[in-house]
Design an enzyme around this catalytic site. Structure first.
Site, PDB file in Angstrom:
ATOM      1  N   HIS A 115      48.565  40.211  45.259  1.00 18.12           N
ATOM      2  CA  HIS A 115      47.515  40.673  44.907  1.00 18.12           C
ATOM      3  C   HIS A 115      46.032  40.135  45.168  1.00 18.12           C
ATOM      4  O   HIS A 115      44.923  40.851  45.288  1.00 18.12           O
ATOM      5  CB  HIS A 115      47.452  40.731  43.249  1.00 18.12           C
ATOM      6  CG  HIS A 115      47.410  39.704  42.630  1.00 18.12           C
ATOM      7  ND1 HIS A 115      48.481  38.758  42.343  1.00 18.12           N
ATOM      8  CD2 HIS A 115      46.595  38.970  42.006  1.00 18.12           C
ATOM      9  CE1 HIS A 115      48.248  37.783  41.618  1.00 18.12           C
ATOM     10  NE2 HIS A 115      46.980  37.839  41.486  1.00 18.12           N
ATOM     11  N   HIS A 180      39.134  30.103  35.272  1.00 16.53           N
ATOM     12  CA  HIS A 180      40.335  30.965  34.620  1.00 16.53           C
ATOM     13  C   HIS A 180      41.591  29.610  34.895  1.00 16.53           C
ATOM     14  O   HIS A 180      41.457  28.933  35.959  1.00 16.53           O
ATOM     15  CB  HIS A 180      40.666  32.115  35.183  1.00 16.53           C
ATOM     16  CG  HIS A 180      41.111  32.313  36.796  1.00 16.53           C
ATOM     17  ND1 HIS A 180      40.392  31.707  37.681  1.00 16.53           N
ATOM     18  CD2 HIS A 180      42.146  33.137  37.327  1.00 16.53           C
ATOM     19  CE1 HIS A 180      41.000  32.086  38.918  1.00 16.53           C
ATOM     20  NE2 HIS A 180      42.100  32.848  38.760  1.00 16.53           N
TER      21      HIS A 180
HETATM   22  O1  LIG Z   1      50.312  33.923  39.345  1.00 13.36           O
HETATM   23  C1  LIG Z   1      50.114  35.037  38.982  1.00 13.36           C
HETATM   24  O2  LIG Z   1      50.886  36.008  38.686  1.00 13.36           O
HETATM   25  C2  LIG Z   1      48.669  35.501  38.906  1.00 13.36           C
HETATM   26  C3  LIG Z   1      47.907  34.680  37.677  1.00 13.36           C
HETATM   27  C4  LIG Z   1      46.350  35.036  37.633  1.00 13.36           C
HETATM   28  C5  LIG Z   1      46.171  35.859  36.436  1.00 13.36           C
HETATM   29  C6  LIG Z   1      44.733  36.300  36.173  1.00 13.36           C
HETATM   30  C7  LIG Z   1      43.785  36.173  37.345  1.00 13.36           C
HETATM   31  C8  LIG Z   1      43.974  35.521  38.487  1.00 13.36           C
HETATM   32  O3  LIG Z   1      43.208  35.213  39.565  1.00 13.36           O
HETATM   33  C9  LIG Z   1      45.500  35.063  38.641  1.00 13.36           C
HETATM   34  O4  LIG Z   1      45.806  34.408  39.842  1.00 13.36           O
HETATM   35 FE   LIG Z   2      44.423  34.652  41.272  1.00 13.94          FE
END
Ligand SMILES: O=C(O)CCc1cccc(O)c1O
Ligand SMILES: [Fe+2]
Length: 314
Positions: A115, A180
């Site tokens: 993603h 984050h």
């Molecule tokens: O490891 C994962 O499944 C995704 C974790 C994830 C959550 C929120 C914002 C992000 O940028 C992100 O990387």
């Molecule tokens: Fe991310």
């Protein structure tokens, strides 16, 4: 030769968790503004700087940077799976150009992207194969991290190549959170099962992927409810970084250290490396102006959420 840029936070939780309606509307409006910016620019080539979340790159062989000659989406969190439209010969030339400039960048003829790379392509361009795209992986989760100056130099080297492409309209994308701290396992603190995933967890079973994703979704909900133990978002840090990026002088970023970045803005704040690379690339075409800038800390998405568009000054 001019360039255009979109930098945006991504979040796998966009489709799973709901912030208050007015916040969701703001984010949608910021995406719409960025989409209109891209449509107006009408890019013929995209260079996407994106991190990975242990879907394509693992601790069995973790490069700081990798240029994809071919790539496919893995389809995590419901994002598009399948091949990106990578102009292979151009990507090969880019990698050669970068190597000649003393930057040691990995290449992949079968890059898998998650993603992190796919979400901006879907949101801005309506899919992963609508415009020829060279994916550039920038490690944002696995220690050790290069110095930030190296990220800037990579962006400059790639930008200097792009400015030679007289017949193209190139859009550079930087994808990733500002502050984050989502629950991505880290080697130093991972248990045995997590280490197995971090080492070479390619192509998990559907059940394993679901379990991993559900944990992130649940953490987002708990974070919004005030019951999560992850590090808080840092809007001041985020907005200061956005100010520096907009200023056109990226030199203050060289002094940022990975350790301090994690302490101030969470373990996934390293994803801002993609923004630094993208802005450094944009800067090689001359002075630029920010066309739009949105920011809001959004706990439901576990992200200091920013969307910026910028273009070489006319
Ligand atoms: O490891 C994962 O499944 C995704 C974790 C994830 C959550 C929120 C914002 C992000 O940028 C992100 O990387
Ligand atoms: Fe991310």
């Amino acid at each position: 030769m001019s360039l255009a840029l979109v930098c945006m936070s991504h979040s796998p939780l966009l489709e799973f968790n709901d912030p208050p309606a007015e916040v969701k509307a703001e984010v949608d409006a910021a995406f719409e503004t960025a989409r209109a910016f891209v449509a107006d620019y009408d890019p013929t080539l995209v260079v996407s700087f994106a991190p990975d979340h242990y879907n394509g790159f693992f601790h069995d062989l973790m490069p700081p940077f990798c240029i994809g000659f071919e790539a496919q989406g893995v389809g995590d969190y419901g994002t598009a799976a399948g091949p990106l439209s990578v102009p292979t010969e151009l990507a090969e030339r880019l990698a050669g150009w970068v190597a000649e400039r003393d930057l040691d960048v990995a290449i992949s003829r079968r890059m898998e992207v998650d993603h992190g790379a796919v979400q901006p392509l879907e949101i801005l361009l309506g899919g992963i194969d609508t415009v020829p795209t060279i994916p550039v992986f920038v490690n944002g989760v696995a220690e050790p991290f290069t110095r930030m100056a190296r990220v800037r130099k990579l962006g400059e080297a790639i930008g200097s190549f792009l400015t030679t492409l007289e017949d193209e309209r190139v859009l550079v994308i930087g994808s990733g959170g500002l502050s984050h701290d989502p629950p991505v396992p880290r080697w130093a603190t991972a248990d045995e099962a997590q280490r197995a995933m971090l080492l070479d967890g390619r192509h998990p079973t559907a059940a394993a992927r679901d379990a991993r994703q559900q944990r992130v979704i649940d953490t987002g909900r708990a974070f919004a409810a005030g019951t999560a133990t992850i590090r808080d978002l840092n809007p001041e840090w985020d907005q200061e970084l956005m100010r520096v990026l907009a200023s056109g002088d990226l030199s203050p970023i060289d002094a940022m250290t990975p350790r301090q970045m994690a302490e101030d803005a969470g373990n996934s704040a390293h994803e801002v490396r993609t923004w630094v690379a993208a802005y450094a690339a944009l800067g090689t075409a001359g002075p630029y102006d920010v066309a739009s800038s949105y920011y809001r800390p959004i706990r439901e998405y576990i992200a200091g959420f920013g969307v910026m568009t910028a273009r070489t000054r006319a």
